[in-house]
Design a protein around this motif. Structure first.
Motif, PDB file in Angstrom:
ATOM      1  N   LEU A 108      39.262  44.226  44.770  1.00 15.60           N
ATOM      2  CA  LEU A 108      38.501  44.303  43.521  1.00 15.60           C
ATOM      3  C   LEU A 108      39.418  44.326  42.311  1.00 15.60           C
ATOM      4  CD1 LEU A 108      35.717  46.860  44.522  1.00 15.60           C
ATOM      5  CD2 LEU A 108      35.484  44.389  44.223  1.00 15.60           C
ATOM      6  N   ILE A 109      40.493  45.094  42.389  1.00 15.31           N
ATOM      7  CA  ILE A 109      41.451  45.146  41.285  1.00 15.31           C
ATOM      8  C   ILE A 109      42.053  43.771  41.024  1.00 15.31           C
ATOM      9  CG2 ILE A 109      43.675  46.087  40.562  1.00 15.31           C
ATOM     10  CD1 ILE A 109      42.906  48.673  41.998  1.00 15.31           C
ATOM     11  N   GLY A 110      42.372  43.059  42.108  1.00 18.80           N
ATOM     12  CA  GLY A 110      42.907  41.717  41.949  1.00 18.80           C
ATOM     13  C   GLY A 110      41.934  40.779  41.255  1.00 18.80           C
ATOM     14  N   LEU A 111      40.651  40.883  41.626  1.00 23.13           N
ATOM     15  CA  LEU A 111      39.645  40.040  40.977  1.00 23.13           C
ATOM     16  C   LEU A 111      39.499  40.387  39.504  1.00 23.13           C
ATOM     17  CD1 LEU A 111      36.860  39.950  43.733  1.00 23.13           C
ATOM     18  CD2 LEU A 111      38.431  38.109  43.081  1.00 23.13           C
ATOM     19  N   VAL A 112      39.531  41.687  39.190  1.00 28.28           N
ATOM     20  CA  VAL A 112      39.411  42.100  37.787  1.00 28.28           C
ATOM     21  C   VAL A 112      40.594  41.592  36.968  1.00 28.28           C
ATOM     22  CG1 VAL A 112      39.410  44.098  36.242  1.00 28.28           C
ATOM     23  CG2 VAL A 112      37.973  44.113  38.285  1.00 28.28           C
ATOM     24  N   VAL A 113      41.799  41.717  37.523  1.00 30.28           N
ATOM     25  CA  VAL A 113      42.990  41.242  36.815  1.00 30.28           C
ATOM     26  C   VAL A 113      42.921  39.737  36.601  1.00 30.28           C
ATOM     27  CG1 VAL A 113      45.492  40.964  36.977  1.00 30.28           C
ATOM     28  CG2 VAL A 113      44.431  43.150  37.588  1.00 30.28           C
ATOM     29  N   LEU A 114      42.467  39.017  37.624  1.00 31.62           N
ATOM     30  CA  LEU A 114      42.342  37.557  37.492  1.00 31.62           C
ATOM     31  C   LEU A 114      41.325  37.195  36.415  1.00 31.62           C
ATOM     32  CD1 LEU A 114      43.038  34.726  38.464  1.00 31.62           C
ATOM     33  CD2 LEU A 114      41.247  34.982  40.225  1.00 31.62           C
ATOM     34  N   ALA A 115      40.193  37.926  36.410  1.00 34.19           N
ATOM     35  CA  ALA A 115      39.171  37.648  35.390  1.00 34.19           C
ATOM     36  C   ALA A 115      39.710  37.941  33.988  1.00 34.19           C
ATOM     37  CB  ALA A 115      37.920  38.480  35.666  1.00 34.19           C
ATOM     38  N   LEU A 116      40.446  39.036  33.841  1.00 38.14           N
ATOM     39  CA  LEU A 116      41.021  39.362  32.536  1.00 38.14           C
ATOM     40  C   LEU A 116      42.014  38.302  32.083  1.00 38.14           C
ATOM     41  CD1 LEU A 116      41.591  43.216  32.869  1.00 38.14           C
ATOM     42  CD2 LEU A 116      39.836  42.044  31.535  1.00 38.14           C
TER      43      LEU A 116
END
Length: 437
Positions: A108-116
């Motif tokens: 989830l953290i990886g997805l959030v960082v990618l989205a940011l």
């Protein structure tokens, strides 16, 4: 009688009371054993490197430790020796039971960082495109100040790839429009089709529809047109009041006028000036233009003072043309010049002051400078006022303007006056900028 014999406990032959074969540990070492050991495969202690085999080893180790402790404790003295509790097994079991949760959190953290990162990149592309658009508009429209461009819609990159922008807001300050400058132009363009590729090979754009407004600030109008210290303010929904000072023959006279705003075609605003007057403070008012209203007329207070001043009244009656306008015959005027009682009869009449207010003193002041001076009017100023023409005066109050030629396809509508200035709405559809092919 024999006294009782005290039997004392035998002292151990060993120092500090320690028996042979029994190992005593430092209590600080026991506290250190309670802490989890450092695992290089799991530096954060999340239990990621622990497997079921580790749990079995931990169980076996726990049982072995217990058995060893029991064996060690059975010695001389006959009791089981105490050993520190082993917390390592239960904690590792808990970490192993929830070992899947950290992996999900990491995903989830990886997805959030990618989205940011994607959002940040999209916003950077928007800011770059806005800056390039501002530079291009300033260059092509020959603007003194760069406009402010805001591109709406998310994501911007997909709009850019599709060459179709949802909405772009443009704010342009200080646009030259004939004699005046438009303080602010705000426009909202929608359904914009880009011709070419941004930002390298941009050739033009087609705007589906556009709306906005323009403002002619009273502050700017006063600065640009008010070289004679004239100031503008709102008088009504379509009227502007102008008040100020105007130098005439080396003296300052007060200027007052009204300017009515109306639309001129689809691209301009025009004004019509009415009720213009120039005041010599406390004495007279000059109204330019054709008769009958045009001319130099005394203020009511000044006329009343003349009716009470015998010398000024005689100066008026001594001029036949003025006496005639006052309704005094030459015979009566001649008698009044030599008879104070007759003079009082004429000046005390209720018709004298109203008649005096209706007398145009322009010709009398020009032909009889001494009369003008007796009445408090500088004959030089009176002559200069008489030479002022309406076009010359109205030009100082001209608020008209036309939209720039380069703003083709844009029309004005709903013109009105607000406390800040003159406002008008902008409308347009199917507008082309640059090359549309």
């Amino acid at each position: 009688m024999r006294s009782p014999t005290r039997i004392s406990s035998p002292q151990p032959p060993y120092p500090h009371g320690r028996s042979p074969g029994v190992h005593y540990r430092n209590p600080y070492e026991e506290l250190a054993d309670l802490a989890d050991p450092y695992d290089p495969d799991d530096p954060l202690g999340l239990g990621l490197g622990l497997t079921s085999d580790d749990d079995d080893d931990a169980d076996a180790g726990g049982r072995g430790d217990g058995q060893a402790a029991a064996a060690t404790g059975s010695g001389s003295g006959g009791g089981e020796r105490w050993s520190p509790p082993n917390h390592r097994r239960s904690s590792r079991r808990r970490r192993g039971r929830f070992r899947a949760v950290p992996r999900t959190a990491k995903a989830l953290i990886g997805l959030v960082v990618l989205a940011l990162l994607l959002v940040l990149g999209d916003r950077c592309a928007v800011m770059y495109a806005e800056r390039k658009a501002e530079q291009e508009l300033q260059k092509r429209l020959n603007l003194a100040t760069a406009p402010n461009v805001t591109i709406h819609g998310f994501p911007f990159v997909t709009q850019l790839l599709g060459k179709d922008l949802q909405q772009v807001d443009i704010a342009v300050p200080d646009v030259a429009a004939d004699r005046v400058s438009i303080a602010e132009v705000r426009a909202q363009a929608q359904d914009i089709r880009i011709v070419g590729d941004l930002p390298s090979s941009f050739r033009g754009a087609t705007v589906g529809r556009m709306k906005g407004d323009v403002l002619l600030s009273f502050e700017d109008l006063s600065r640009e047109l008010g070289a004679s210290q004239v100031r503008f303010r709102a008088l009504g929904p379509s009227s502007v009041r102008a008040d100020g000072k105007l130098p005439v023959a080396g003296q300052q006279v007060s200027l007052h006028a009204q300017a009515h705003i109306r639309r001129q075609g689809d691209r301009g605003i025009s004004t019509s000036v009415t009720d213009m007057r120039l005041d010599i403070p406390g004495i007279a008012t000059y109204r330019p233009g054709p008769e009958p209203r045009a001319g130099l007329y005394l203020h009511k207070k000044a006329a009343q003072q003349i009716s009470e001043d015998s010398e000024k009244a005689k100066a008026l009656l001594a001029i036949p043309s003025v006496a005639k306008k006052l309704g005094v015959s030459p015979v009566e005027a001649g008698k009044a010049l030599n008879d104070e009682r007759k003079l009082d009869e004429i000046t005390d009449s209720p018709r004298f002051v109203p008649a005096l207010l209706a007398v145009n003193l322009v010709q009398a002041a020009n032909d009889h400078p001494q009369l003008a001076r007796k009445l408090g009017i500088d004959p030089t100023v009176a002559a200069a006022l008489a030479r002022l023409k309406v076009p010359e005066l109205t030009d100082k109050l001209e608020l008209s303007f036309q939209l720039p030629e380069k703003a083709k396809g844009i029309r004005l509508a709903n013109i009105g006056v607000s406390p800040e200035g003159i406002r008008a709405d902008l409308t347009g559809a199917g507008l082309h900028y640059g090359k549309n092919r």
